[in-house]
Design an enzyme around this catalytic site. Structure first.
Site, PDB file in Angstrom:
ATOM      1  CG  ASP A 130       2.670   6.184  -2.396  1.00  0.00           C
ATOM      2  OD1 ASP A 130       2.284   5.906  -3.545  1.00  0.00           O
ATOM      3  OD2 ASP A 130       3.878   6.140  -2.057  1.00  0.00           O
ATOM      4  CE1 TYR A 132      -1.650  -1.832  -1.646  1.00  0.00           C
ATOM      5  CE2 TYR A 132      -0.717  -3.350  -0.029  1.00  0.00           C
ATOM      6  CZ  TYR A 132      -1.022  -2.053  -0.427  1.00  0.00           C
ATOM      7  OH  TYR A 132      -0.719  -1.003   0.389  1.00  0.00           O
ATOM      8  CG  ASN A 183       5.163   4.972   1.497  1.00  0.00           C
ATOM      9  OD1 ASN A 183       4.921   4.339   2.532  1.00  0.00           O
ATOM     10  ND2 ASN A 183       4.234   5.612   0.827  1.00  0.00           N
ATOM     11  CE  LYS A 185       6.959  10.922   6.437  1.00  0.00           C
ATOM     12  NZ  LYS A 185       6.273  10.619   5.159  1.00  0.00           N
ATOM     13  CG  ASP A 238       0.544   8.896   1.539  1.00  0.00           C
ATOM     14  OD1 ASP A 238       1.754   8.614   1.574  1.00  0.00           O
ATOM     15  OD2 ASP A 238      -0.354   8.043   1.356  1.00  0.00           O
TER      16      ASP A 238
END
Length: 305
Positions: free
Chosen positions: A28, A99, A163, A223, A257
């Site tokens: 990010d 991940y 985030n 956002k 991002d």
């Protein structure tokens, strides 16, 4: 202008056909540095602060970052750890991630407190995210906060994207408390309303903006996926911005991002927040129509002309 982005770059695996995977590099905070570099004047220094290993993948990653015009002088090397890895799975353009990062080299990025503080003080603006926080131990987060506060006290600008990623944290409460502490060290905060609504219970983007302004931010842009965003500034009531055009996304990886990179490029160039929001949105619209987190810089610049 010298911009320092602090965080983790990982190996990215994305679909390349049935049973095939394409490898790349992303993360990010690197993504935001990438898009800022693509849009910023050549005279600006865009640097990345992280820790990689001493393995061939780390060498390739460092070369990749340098080839993009992003400074690598603040990338340290760990003697035994390597970069983390993630795999993107797409369903109708929306992504999910798997991940492998528990022992990544970047988890040690705040171990050397003097190195971290010196890098922050050498920059004009310092950028970090909730993922930067989530990969660190509580003690390491404390060292990061100290470095950020030293930079802010010296007149540097600090930018934070919360985030929120709960898988990086022992529980949601710990994540939210650390996020609010981080916000108290930031001037500009760039949250995403869907995350904030889920974990803080914000009923609207306006509530998100008010909470971060109360934490000490000077400027907040909430956002909202192209729906009505909210701009908050210290000493003024939050401003609801009109909904902006939508596109059918191919891949939403890196959408927020890239918005951040476009927004910051405009703000650092002297544009007002409203104009910067428009640029951030235009950048994100192009990026979500491209596979993977990083759209080639020249392709992006041509698309924006």
């Amino acid at each position: 202008m010298r911009f320092l982005s602090i965080g983790e770059c990982m190996v990215e695996l994305s679909g390349a056909g049935h049973g095939l995977w394409r490898s790349g590099f992303a993360g990010d905070t690197l993504n935001t540095a990438w898009y800022l570099r693509a849009l910023a004047p050549d005279a600006w220094d865009i640097d990345y602060f992280t820790v990689l290993g001493r393995d061939p993948v780390s060498d390739d990653m460092c070369d990749f970052i340098a080839a993009a015009g992003i400074g690598t002088g603040n990338i340290a090397r760990h003697p035994s750890r390597s970069p983390g890895l993630y795999m993107i799975t797409l369903t109708e353009g929306e992504r999910s991630f798997t991940y492998w990062r528990d022992s990544s080299a970047a988890r040690t990025l705040a171990d050397d407190a003097p190195r971290l503080q010196a890098a922050c003080l050498a920059a004009d603006a310092v950028y970090f995210s909730g993922i930067t926080l989530g990969i660190l131990t509580p003690e390491a987060r404390g060292r990061l906060f100290a470095a950020l506060e030293a930079a802010r006290s010296a007149g540097r600008q600090v930018i934070f994207d919360p985030n929120l990623r709960p898988r990086l944290w022992p529980d949601a409460d710990t994540m939210c408390m650390a996020t609010l502490e981080a916000a108290s060290h930031a001037d500009i905060i760039l949250p995403s309303h869907d995350d904030e609504a889920t974990y803080f219970g914000d009923a609207s983007p306006r509530e998100t903006a008010l909470r971060y302004l109360a934490a000490g931010a000077v400027e907040v842009v909430v956002k909202n996926g192209g729906s009505e965003m909210v701009l908050g500034r210290a000493g003024a009531l939050p401003q609801v911005l009109p909904a902006l055009p939508h596109v059918q996304p191919l891949d939403t990886t890196g959408a927020g991002d890239s918005f951040n990179g476009g927004y910051l490029a405009a703000r650092f160039s002297g544009q007002d927040p409203e104009a910067a929001v428009l640029q951030g949105h235009r950048v994100a619209m192009e990026v979500v129509c491209h596979p993977g987190a990083l759209m080639p810089a020249e392709k992006l610049r041509n698309a924006l002309k």
